[in-house]
Design a protein around this motif. Structure first.
Motif, PDB file in Angstrom:
ATOM      1  N   TYR A 176       0.818  -1.101   0.008  1.00 57.36           N
ATOM      2  CA  TYR A 176      -0.093   0.037   0.181  1.00 57.36           C
ATOM      3  C   TYR A 176       0.936   1.197  -0.004  1.00 57.36           C
ATOM      4  CZ  TYR A 176      -3.849   2.607   2.023  1.00 57.36           C
ATOM      5  OH  TYR A 176      -4.885   3.681   2.387  1.00 57.36           O
ATOM      6  N   ARG A 177       1.353   1.600  -1.155  1.00 61.94           N
ATOM      7  CA  ARG A 177       2.394   2.611  -1.424  1.00 61.94           C
ATOM      8  C   ARG A 177       1.898   3.907  -1.599  1.00 61.94           C
ATOM      9  NH1 ARG A 177       4.610  -0.893  -5.910  1.00 61.94           N
ATOM     10  NH2 ARG A 177       2.364  -1.855  -5.536  1.00 61.94           N
ATOM     11  N   ARG A 178       1.705   5.034  -0.502  1.00 64.67           N
ATOM     12  CA  ARG A 178       1.365   6.122  -0.807  1.00 64.67           C
ATOM     13  C   ARG A 178       2.207   7.180   0.200  1.00 64.67           C
ATOM     14  NH1 ARG A 178      -0.331   5.741   4.164  1.00 64.67           N
ATOM     15  NH2 ARG A 178      -2.287   4.440   4.874  1.00 64.67           N
ATOM     16  N   ARG A 179       2.697   8.234  -0.374  1.00 65.13           N
ATOM     17  CA  ARG A 179       3.581   9.023   0.449  1.00 65.13           C
ATOM     18  C   ARG A 179       3.165  10.669  -0.074  1.00 65.13           C
ATOM     19  NH1 ARG A 179       7.037   7.570   4.137  1.00 65.13           N
ATOM     20  NH2 ARG A 179       7.203   5.323   4.360  1.00 65.13           N
ATOM     21  N   LYS A 180       3.794  11.437   0.702  1.00 66.80           N
ATOM     22  CA  LYS A 180       3.315  12.857   0.744  1.00 66.80           C
ATOM     23  C   LYS A 180       4.621  13.729   0.810  1.00 66.80           C
ATOM     24  CE  LYS A 180       0.731  15.037   4.082  1.00 66.80           C
ATOM     25  NZ  LYS A 180      -0.412  15.240   4.894  1.00 66.80           N
ATOM     26  N   MET A 181       4.587  14.774   0.072  1.00 69.73           N
ATOM     27  CA  MET A 181       5.726  15.989   0.307  1.00 69.73           C
ATOM     28  C   MET A 181       4.976  17.260   0.448  1.00 69.73           C
ATOM     29  SD  MET A 181       7.295  16.332  -3.526  1.00 69.73           S
ATOM     30  CE  MET A 181       7.923  18.241  -3.695  1.00 69.73           C
ATOM     31  N   THR A 182       5.479  17.974   1.347  1.00 68.42           N
ATOM     32  CA  THR A 182       4.936  19.129   1.625  1.00 68.42           C
ATOM     33  C   THR A 182       5.974  20.318   1.382  1.00 68.42           C
ATOM     34  OG1 THR A 182       3.549  18.179   3.302  1.00 68.42           O
ATOM     35  CG2 THR A 182       3.709  20.482   3.321  1.00 68.42           C
ATOM     36  N   VAL A 183       5.873  21.277   0.873  1.00 70.24           N
ATOM     37  CA  VAL A 183       6.962  22.345   0.782  1.00 70.24           C
ATOM     38  C   VAL A 183       6.467  23.610   1.292  1.00 70.24           C
ATOM     39  CG1 VAL A 183       8.034  23.666  -1.106  1.00 70.24           C
ATOM     40  CG2 VAL A 183       7.209  21.570  -1.719  1.00 70.24           C
ATOM     41  N   LYS A 184       7.056  24.043   2.170  1.00 73.02           N
ATOM     42  CA  LYS A 184       7.015  25.255   3.050  1.00 73.02           C
ATOM     43  C   LYS A 184       8.038  26.110   2.767  1.00 73.02           C
ATOM     44  CE  LYS A 184       3.604  24.242   7.054  1.00 73.02           C
ATOM     45  NZ  LYS A 184       3.695  23.589   8.052  1.00 73.02           N
ATOM     46  N   GLY A 185       8.156  27.246   2.060  1.00 75.26           N
ATOM     47  CA  GLY A 185       9.102  28.110   1.733  1.00 75.26           C
ATOM     48  C   GLY A 185      10.201  27.107   1.147  1.00 75.26           C
ATOM     49  N   GLU A 186      11.391  26.986   1.547  1.00 79.48           N
ATOM     50  CA  GLU A 186      12.782  26.281   1.337  1.00 79.48           C
ATOM     51  C   GLU A 186      12.552  24.873   1.428  1.00 79.48           C
ATOM     52  OE1 GLU A 186      15.268  27.534  -1.097  1.00 79.48           O
ATOM     53  OE2 GLU A 186      13.830  28.800  -1.246  1.00 79.48           O
ATOM     54  N   GLU A 187      11.828  24.608   2.635  1.00 80.52           N
ATOM     55  CA  GLU A 187      11.905  23.324   3.341  1.00 80.52           C
ATOM     56  C   GLU A 187      10.849  22.096   2.581  1.00 80.52           C
ATOM     57  OE1 GLU A 187      10.971  21.132   7.442  1.00 80.52           O
ATOM     58  OE2 GLU A 187      10.505  23.213   7.432  1.00 80.52           O
ATOM     59  N   VAL A 188      11.427  21.082   2.344  1.00 79.76           N
ATOM     60  CA  VAL A 188      10.631  19.986   1.867  1.00 79.76           C
ATOM     61  C   VAL A 188      10.739  18.984   2.695  1.00 79.76           C
ATOM     62  CG1 VAL A 188      10.188  18.558  -0.069  1.00 79.76           C
ATOM     63  CG2 VAL A 188      11.338  20.664  -0.437  1.00 79.76           C
ATOM     64  N   LYS A 189       9.121  18.603   3.249  1.00 77.96           N
ATOM     65  CA  LYS A 189       9.245  17.620   4.133  1.00 77.96           C
ATOM     66  C   LYS A 189       8.377  16.464   3.458  1.00 77.96           C
ATOM     67  CE  LYS A 189       6.498  17.278   8.289  1.00 77.96           C
ATOM     68  NZ  LYS A 189       4.973  17.514   8.114  1.00 77.96           N
ATOM     69  N   TYR A 190       8.966  15.081   3.919  1.00 76.27           N
ATOM     70  CA  TYR A 190       8.301  13.956   3.310  1.00 76.27           C
ATOM     71  C   TYR A 190       7.594  13.068   4.269  1.00 76.27           C
ATOM     72  CZ  TYR A 190      11.069  14.947  -0.811  1.00 76.27           C
ATOM     73  OH  TYR A 190      11.764  15.534  -1.790  1.00 76.27           O
ATOM     74  N   ASP A 191       6.409  12.695   4.226  1.00 80.29           N
ATOM     75  CA  ASP A 191       5.500  12.036   5.243  1.00 80.29           C
ATOM     76  C   ASP A 191       5.227  10.460   4.254  1.00 80.29           C
ATOM     77  OD1 ASP A 191       5.275  13.817   7.496  1.00 80.29           O
ATOM     78  OD2 ASP A 191       4.126  14.825   5.883  1.00 80.29           O
TER      79      ASP A 191
END
Lengths: 292, 209
Positions: A277-292
């Motif tokens: 069950y492959r699902r991921r998310k990336m969130t871009v806040k300003g310069e920062e990229v966060k992966y969940d």
């Protein structure tokens, strides 16, 4: 000037293909204890978990069927979706070159694999949703394999053969029927995405969208939440088990959503998601990229 | 766990029973949807004329498949540019799609083992009895794990024509883990389980909401 996110999206693809989300892994781990020691079912779950660790450590695909890439992009007002689409497509071609993805786009008329996971306007599938300008850019990716996609089913209620009427009791019956018919072919233990209502097209899309939520996340409507839990429990009573080897773990979770329908139609769409069950998310806040 | 080398004799095949876990070692070949249709149409039913290198490939795969093993798998392969191929991810694909062809293909090429996932139907079970052969079930999705059992990629047929997932990859494996789920004695775990789960379903459907 809009920033180029190609490399960040490439990283999102790598993570999605090679690293199973924690909630799924934990649910699989918890299932092992329910299966008899020495059984084929338990052996299958143990192999699955070994595979999960190996794929993560080596950055290789969890499953060779890297599936249909389904992107949901929540972009701040003013951002170019045309550029985002180009970047997603560039990242997908590069991910294929690096073996994070198997070349999976086959021209259905001429039977030709494009070799780079790009095919027409619809492969990969990309859905854009605008959010306020001060909100972060969020890109969600789901990889859904063909084996489990093939065992998905759509019912038009009433269904006489199952005695399923146009109510939640009828919904319960057809969902259980879908799980029984799937047997082990969708790579059980699976996760069920169910949509009630809509037309044939929107209903199927919704039944996949609901799979973006976490395992254990319940529908806010208590009536639906109760049906979700009941279906997971009853599906497991069918005894199909991991890989269809027989056993107690057939379904890990059920997610249901409702839509509006025409007076004449009452569709129930069941999307079966394999254990991978492959699902991921990336969130871009300003310069920062966060992966969940 | 019982270890079985490939090629496999009829005697070994008859000693296997549904439910047996085994480890396979030796040379096998991948083949899935396009391959089965191609074999069936070109060489078995002969509704399609051989084209291009079809006949040469046919002669070569005949030797690999005689007493051999066919694996329903569309791998992720690295080294496509350099032709130094390596299997990166190589789990089984759903076998039931080959149900229309499998029994004929097994008999035609004298295939002793078909590896896949999800099981197959009555026609293939009859093919297992006739050939004789068995259906080996591998763990679906365990692609990274199973790729590690692949020691070497010995060659590939129809790569250009069929594409990476559908090509015929000849591989050497060591201790490839599978469970026999359909045997040469006409026993299928899949049909047993299907019937059993259908009974439970009928009971559940009869319950009030």
């Amino acid at each position: 000037m809009q920033r180029d996110y190609t490399n960040e999206i490439l990283e999102l693809i790598r993570r999605t293909s090679s690293s199973l989300p924690k909630d799924v892994e934990e649910r699989l781990r918890a299932s092992i204890e329910k299966e008899e020691p020495g059984s084929a079912a338990r052996g299958a779950l143990e192999t699955i978990l070994k595979n999960v660790e190996l794929a993560r450590a080596n950055s290789t695909p969890i499953c060779q069927d890297t599936g249909t890439p389904i992107f949901y992009v929540h972009y701040p007002e003013g951002m170019s979706t045309r550029k985002l689409r180009e970047q997603i497509r560039a990242a997908m071609a590069e991910a294929t070159k690096r073996s994070y993805m198997r070349p999976n786009a086959v021209d259905a008329i001429y039977d030709k694999n494009t070799g780079n996971n790009l095919g027409g306007d619809d492969f990969p599938y990309i859905h854009f949703e605008e959010v306020d300008a001060d909100q972060p850019l969020v890109i969600e990716l789901m990889l859904k394999g063909g084996g489990c996609e093939n065992v998905g089913r759509q019912y038009s209620l009433p269904d006489n053969s199952l005695g399923a009427g146009r109510d939640l009791a009828g919904v319960r019956k057809v969902v259980l029927d879908a799980v029984q018919k799937a047997q082990g072919q969708g790579c059980a233990p699976g996760i069920l995405g169910v949509s009630i209502g809509g037309d044939r097209g929107s209903s199927y899309i919704k039944s996949k969208e609901v799979l973006f939520s976490e395992i254990g996340a319940r529908n806010p409507d208590p009536k639906i939440a109760e049906l979700e839990e009941r279906l997971t429990k009853e599906a497991n009573e069918l005894g199909i088990g991991p890989m269809g080897f027989g056993g107690k773990t057939t379904v890990l979770d059920t997610k249901i959503t409702g839509m509006h329908r025409l007076p004449a139609s009452y569709f129930v769409s069941v999307s079966y998601m394999c254990w991978a069950y492959r699902r991921r998310k990336m969130t871009v806040k300003g310069e920062e990229v966060k992966y969940d | 766990m019982r270890e079985i080398p490939i090629p496999i004799s009829d005697e070994v095949i008859r000693s296997l029973h549904a439910g047996d876990p085994v480890l396979l070692s030796g040379v096998m070949m991948t083949g899935r949807d396009a391959v089965h249709k191609w074999m069936h149409d070109t060489f078995i039913k002969k509704t399609r004329q051989p084209q291009g290198n079809d006949l040469r490939v046919y002669e070569e795969i005949k030797k690999i498949l005689d007493h051999g093993v066919l694996y329903h798998c569309g791998p992720v392969v690295s080294g496509l540019d350099t032709k130094e191929y390596k299997f990166v991810a190589a789990g089984p694909t759903t076998s039931i799609r080959e149900e229309p062809y499998q029994a004929d293909v097994m008999r035609h090429f004298n295939i002793k083992g078909v590896i896949g996932k999800g099981g197959m139907g009555a026609k293939t079970l009859q093919g297992c009895v006739d050939t004789p052969g068995v259906y080996f079930h591998a763990i679906g999705g365990a692609a990274a794990f199973l790729a590690q059992t692949v020691q070497k990629v010995l060659g590939v047929y129809k790569l250009e024509e069929f594409g990476v997932p559908e090509a015929m990859w000849v591989i050497e494996v060591k201790n490839f883990p599978v469970v026999v789920t359909m045997d040469a004695h006409g026993v299928s775990q899949h049909s047993t389980l299907d019937e059993r789960s259908r009974k439970v379903l009928d009971e559940l459907l009869a319950q009030p909401y």
